[in-house]
Design a protein around this motif. Structure first.
Motif, PDB file in Angstrom:
ATOM      1  N   ALA A  70       2.365 -29.496  13.439  1.00  0.00           N
ATOM      2  CA  ALA A  70       3.747 -29.960  13.569  1.00  0.00           C
ATOM      3  C   ALA A  70       4.582 -28.950  14.336  1.00  0.00           C
ATOM      4  CB  ALA A  70       4.347 -30.201  12.186  1.00  0.00           C
ATOM      5  N   PHE A  71       4.421 -27.663  14.020  1.00  0.00           N
ATOM      6  CA  PHE A  71       5.169 -26.622  14.724  1.00  0.00           C
ATOM      7  C   PHE A  71       4.858 -26.657  16.218  1.00  0.00           C
ATOM      8  CE2 PHE A  71       6.032 -23.341  11.118  1.00  0.00           C
ATOM      9  CZ  PHE A  71       6.593 -24.345  10.350  1.00  0.00           C
ATOM     10  N   ARG A  72       3.572 -26.823  16.556  1.00  0.00           N
ATOM     11  CA  ARG A  72       3.172 -26.833  17.954  1.00  0.00           C
ATOM     12  C   ARG A  72       3.759 -28.037  18.682  1.00  0.00           C
ATOM     13  NH1 ARG A  72      -0.775 -29.620  19.961  1.00  0.00           N
ATOM     14  NH2 ARG A  72      -1.741 -29.922  17.923  1.00  0.00           N
ATOM     15  N   MET A  73       3.699 -29.216  18.067  1.00  0.00           N
ATOM     16  CA  MET A  73       4.194 -30.422  18.732  1.00  0.00           C
ATOM     17  C   MET A  73       5.711 -30.424  18.874  1.00  0.00           C
ATOM     18  SD  MET A  73       1.767 -33.573  17.492  1.00  0.00           S
ATOM     19  CE  MET A  73       1.965 -33.295  15.718  1.00  0.00           C
ATOM     20  N   LEU A  74       6.407 -29.805  17.911  1.00  0.00           N
ATOM     21  CA  LEU A  74       7.872 -29.766  17.970  1.00  0.00           C
ATOM     22  C   LEU A  74       8.391 -28.561  18.748  1.00  0.00           C
ATOM     23  CD1 LEU A  74       8.810 -30.817  14.317  1.00  0.00           C
ATOM     24  CD2 LEU A  74       8.778 -32.252  16.369  1.00  0.00           C
ATOM     25  N   GLY A  75       7.518 -27.589  19.012  1.00  0.00           N
ATOM     26  CA  GLY A  75       7.951 -26.410  19.752  1.00  0.00           C
ATOM     27  C   GLY A  75       8.766 -25.448  18.911  1.00  0.00           C
ATOM     28  N   VAL A  76       8.440 -25.323  17.621  1.00  0.00           N
ATOM     29  CA  VAL A  76       9.143 -24.387  16.743  1.00  0.00           C
ATOM     30  C   VAL A  76       8.134 -23.395  16.186  1.00  0.00           C
ATOM     31  CG1 VAL A  76      10.871 -26.120  16.166  1.00  0.00           C
ATOM     32  CG2 VAL A  76       8.884 -25.829  14.662  1.00  0.00           C
ATOM     33  N   ALA A  77       8.655 -22.297  15.650  1.00  0.00           N
ATOM     34  CA  ALA A  77       7.768 -21.241  15.160  1.00  0.00           C
ATOM     35  C   ALA A  77       8.019 -20.874  13.701  1.00  0.00           C
ATOM     36  CB  ALA A  77       7.917 -19.995  16.040  1.00  0.00           C
ATOM     37  N   LYS A  78       9.140 -21.306  13.131  1.00  0.00           N
ATOM     38  CA  LYS A  78       9.505 -20.888  11.779  1.00  0.00           C
ATOM     39  C   LYS A  78       9.690 -22.092  10.863  1.00  0.00           C
ATOM     40  CE  LYS A  78      12.008 -16.772  13.407  1.00  0.00           C
ATOM     41  NZ  LYS A  78      13.336 -16.109  13.425  1.00  0.00           N
ATOM     42  N   THR A  79       9.341 -21.902   9.588  1.00  0.00           N
ATOM     43  CA  THR A  79       9.531 -22.958   8.595  1.00  0.00           C
ATOM     44  C   THR A  79      11.008 -23.294   8.440  1.00  0.00           C
ATOM     45  OG1 THR A  79       7.555 -22.220   7.400  1.00  0.00           O
ATOM     46  CG2 THR A  79       9.094 -23.633   6.200  1.00  0.00           C
ATOM     47  N   SER A  80      11.867 -22.277   8.510  1.00  0.00           N
ATOM     48  CA  SER A  80      13.300 -22.518   8.360  1.00  0.00           C
ATOM     49  C   SER A  80      13.815 -23.406   9.491  1.00  0.00           C
ATOM     50  CB  SER A  80      14.067 -21.190   8.339  1.00  0.00           C
ATOM     51  OG  SER A  80      13.826 -20.452   9.537  1.00  0.00           O
ATOM     52  N   THR A  81      13.317 -23.192  10.699  1.00  0.00           N
ATOM     53  CA  THR A  81      13.715 -24.036  11.828  1.00  0.00           C
ATOM     54  C   THR A  81      13.225 -25.462  11.622  1.00  0.00           C
ATOM     55  OG1 THR A  81      13.545 -22.112  13.296  1.00  0.00           O
ATOM     56  CG2 THR A  81      13.633 -24.283  14.333  1.00  0.00           C
ATOM     57  N   PHE A  82      11.982 -25.599  11.175  1.00  0.00           N
ATOM     58  CA  PHE A  82      11.413 -26.921  10.896  1.00  0.00           C
ATOM     59  C   PHE A  82      12.252 -27.661   9.853  1.00  0.00           C
ATOM     60  CE2 PHE A  82       8.686 -29.600   8.248  1.00  0.00           C
ATOM     61  CZ  PHE A  82       8.047 -30.391   9.188  1.00  0.00           C
ATOM     62  N   ASN A  83      12.639 -26.952   8.802  1.00  0.00           N
ATOM     63  CA  ASN A  83      13.431 -27.588   7.746  1.00  0.00           C
ATOM     64  C   ASN A  83      14.809 -28.007   8.247  1.00  0.00           C
ATOM     65  OD1 ASN A  83      11.326 -27.199   5.950  1.00  0.00           O
ATOM     66  ND2 ASN A  83      12.174 -25.313   5.086  1.00  0.00           N
ATOM     67  N   THR A  84      15.432 -27.169   9.071  1.00  0.00           N
ATOM     68  CA  THR A  84      16.749 -27.517   9.610  1.00  0.00           C
ATOM     69  C   THR A  84      16.656 -28.734  10.512  1.00  0.00           C
ATOM     70  OG1 THR A  84      17.458 -25.200   9.525  1.00  0.00           O
ATOM     71  CG2 THR A  84      18.715 -26.676  10.949  1.00  0.00           C
ATOM     72  N   ILE A  85      15.623 -28.787  11.339  1.00  0.00           N
ATOM     73  CA  ILE A  85      15.416 -29.946  12.203  1.00  0.00           C
ATOM     74  C   ILE A  85      15.168 -31.192  11.365  1.00  0.00           C
ATOM     75  CG2 ILE A  85      13.751 -30.990  13.811  1.00  0.00           C
ATOM     76  CD1 ILE A  85      13.573 -28.275  15.182  1.00  0.00           C
ATOM     77  N   GLY A  86      14.413 -31.052  10.279  1.00  0.00           N
ATOM     78  CA  GLY A  86      14.191 -32.184   9.373  1.00  0.00           C
ATOM     79  C   GLY A  86      15.488 -32.709   8.801  1.00  0.00           C
ATOM     80  N   ARG A  87      16.414 -31.804   8.475  1.00  0.00           N
ATOM     81  CA  ARG A  87      17.718 -32.241   7.971  1.00  0.00           C
ATOM     82  C   ARG A  87      18.550 -32.898   9.081  1.00  0.00           C
ATOM     83  NH1 ARG A  87      16.996 -27.429   4.882  1.00  0.00           N
ATOM     84  NH2 ARG A  87      18.020 -26.148   6.478  1.00  0.00           N
ATOM     85  N   GLU A  88      18.425 -32.365  10.299  1.00  0.00           N
ATOM     86  CA  GLU A  88      19.179 -32.895  11.425  1.00  0.00           C
ATOM     87  C   GLU A  88      18.828 -34.351  11.708  1.00  0.00           C
ATOM     88  OE1 GLU A  88      21.493 -31.718  13.753  1.00  0.00           O
ATOM     89  OE2 GLU A  88      21.868 -29.949  12.508  1.00  0.00           O
ATOM     90  N   VAL A  89      17.557 -34.710  11.511  1.00  0.00           N
ATOM     91  CA  VAL A  89      17.123 -36.098  11.802  1.00  0.00           C
ATOM     92  C   VAL A  89      17.117 -36.963  10.564  1.00  0.00           C
ATOM     93  CG1 VAL A  89      15.783 -35.393  13.811  1.00  0.00           C
ATOM     94  CG2 VAL A  89      14.666 -35.483  11.570  1.00  0.00           C
ATOM     95  N   GLY A  90      17.631 -36.426   9.451  1.00  0.00           N
ATOM     96  CA  GLY A  90      17.803 -37.232   8.240  1.00  0.00           C
ATOM     97  C   GLY A  90      16.563 -37.455   7.402  1.00  0.00           C
TER      98      GLY A  90
END
Length: 384
Positions: free
Chosen positions: A361-381
């Motif tokens: 998931a990190f590779r496909m979304l272009g993120v490196a941190k769990t915190s970034t992944f979680n924030t993006i998850g909140r951004e898209v609802g």
């Protein structure tokens, strides 16, 4: 220190493939001229660094001859009605990444039992462009008054992308390869491409282009999806002839999607100068001045001679402006737009359900941190 015997012509090929001159790499590889002349050889560590600098797998440099790199999709780009030659590594890598994302989403759509998108392949080139354009607007829920109310072209583009996303299109916008800001995509090489698929229709837009040009690219690539035609484009608004028939048709559809003649004609003012009409209409329809010029020609408001003169002048002006354009923006919004909101929601949901590894998931979304992944998850609802 072990030296690696690499054929000099392979080093030259890799450098030229990346669009670089020897001088561009001398600061990092001081003996590059000697390597390319066959007078010296790099170490394995130097070769690995060189391969990364020119964006080529290091193993490729050991081949006796350069590989025949062909675009994996049909190429509709033309420069003065001539086919475009060698694709850049940035373009190739972006295509491969989007194909991987599409394949993942197709599997996700099958698992989640999503229906095929009925609009994919609903048109053919025997149909009138205005008929297909009307269907695109109806399918996406495009409201010209709503777009006119947008304060900026950026806001209008965001609305258009949102409408396509809600209709089921994966719209990915980026001006760089993945998140590497040193690998900028060149709008003069390509403006976008469509990867047609009933379950995972995908449009990629070169985000290094102007916002108004991106509007036209999205409309053009949507026409490709309506044809169920995968392809790479350098779509411009010019009503050219002699190019690929499919591109000419998709351009006509795109122009009608953005500026329907039925809406343009009542907006024309008698006696208004071209210098006043063009900026007024670009603000009204939130499209580029080149699109407006093309539609004024289509509407018979401009004759061909006046159009050609105005087109060349405006194109030169826009090229000068684009040379000084800058980037920036909200990090999370930019990250989501690079992979599309629909794709982001799917990846985050699948990961939280244990169907996709966090690493993938990190590779496909272009993120490196769990915190970034979680924030993006909140951004898209998807996450609270």
């Amino acid at each position: 220190m072990t030296r690696v015997p690499i054929a000099p012509h392979m080093l030259r090929w890799a450098r030229e493939r990346a669009g670089l001159e020897v001088e561009d790499l001398l600061a990092r590889f001081k003996t590059l001229p000697e390597w390319e002349a066959g007078e010296a050889s790099p170490t394995l560590k130097q070769l690995d660094a060189f391969a990364r600098a020119v964006h080529v797998p290091v193993g490729t440099l050991f081949l006796p001859e350069p590989p025949d790199e062909r675009l994996p999709i049909p190429d509709f780009r033309t420069v003065e009605n001539r086919a475009v030659a060698r694709p850049s590594p940035n373009l190739l890598d972006m295509l491969y990444v989007c194909q991987e994302r599409q394949a993942w989403y197709r599997d996700f759509a099958q698992v989640t039992r999503q229906p095929p998108r009925a609009f994919v392949g609903r048109a053919d080139r025997s149909m009138a462009p205005d008929e297909v354009a009307a269907d695109i607007r109806a399918t996406l829920g495009v409201d010209l008054e709503q777009r006119a109310a947008c304060r900026t072209w950026k806001e209008a583009l965001r609305l258009f992308i949102q409408q396509a996303d809600q209709a089921g299109v994966l719209v990915m916008v980026s001006g760089v390869v993945l998140s590497n800001t040193r690998r900028t995509l060149n709008p003069q090489e390509f403006r976008g491409f469509a990867l047609s698929d009933p379950l995972a229709p995908l449009v990629f837009i070169n985000g290094a282009d102007t916002k108004s040009a991106q509007m036209f690219t999205l409309a053009h690539e949507l026409a490709h999806l309506w044809l169920n035609a995968t392809g790479l484009s350098d779509a411009g608004a010019a009503p050219v002839s002699g190019g690929p028939a499919e591109e000419v048709w998709c351009n006509a559809v795109a122009a009608e999607v953005l500026v329907p003649l039925a809406a343009l004609r009542p907006a024309l003012a008698d006696g208004e100068s071209l210098g006043d009409a063009v900026p007024r209409l670009t603000r009204r329809f939130k499209v580029s001045s080149l699109v407006i010029l093309r539609r004024l020609l289509d509407a018979g408001w401009l004759d061909r001679a006046a159009f050609e003169q105005a087109w060349q002048q405006e194109r030169a002006r826009l090229l000068a402006l684009s040379a000084g354009a800058g980037g920036g923006g909200d990090f999370y919004r930019t990250t989501i737009s690079r992979v599309s909101r629909r794709f982001t929601r799917a990846v985050v949901s699948s990961t939280l359900e244990g169907q996709t590894l966090y690493r993938d998931a990190f590779r496909m979304l272009g993120v490196a941190k769990t915190s970034t992944f979680n924030t993006i998850g909140r951004e898209v609802g998807v996450m609270l």
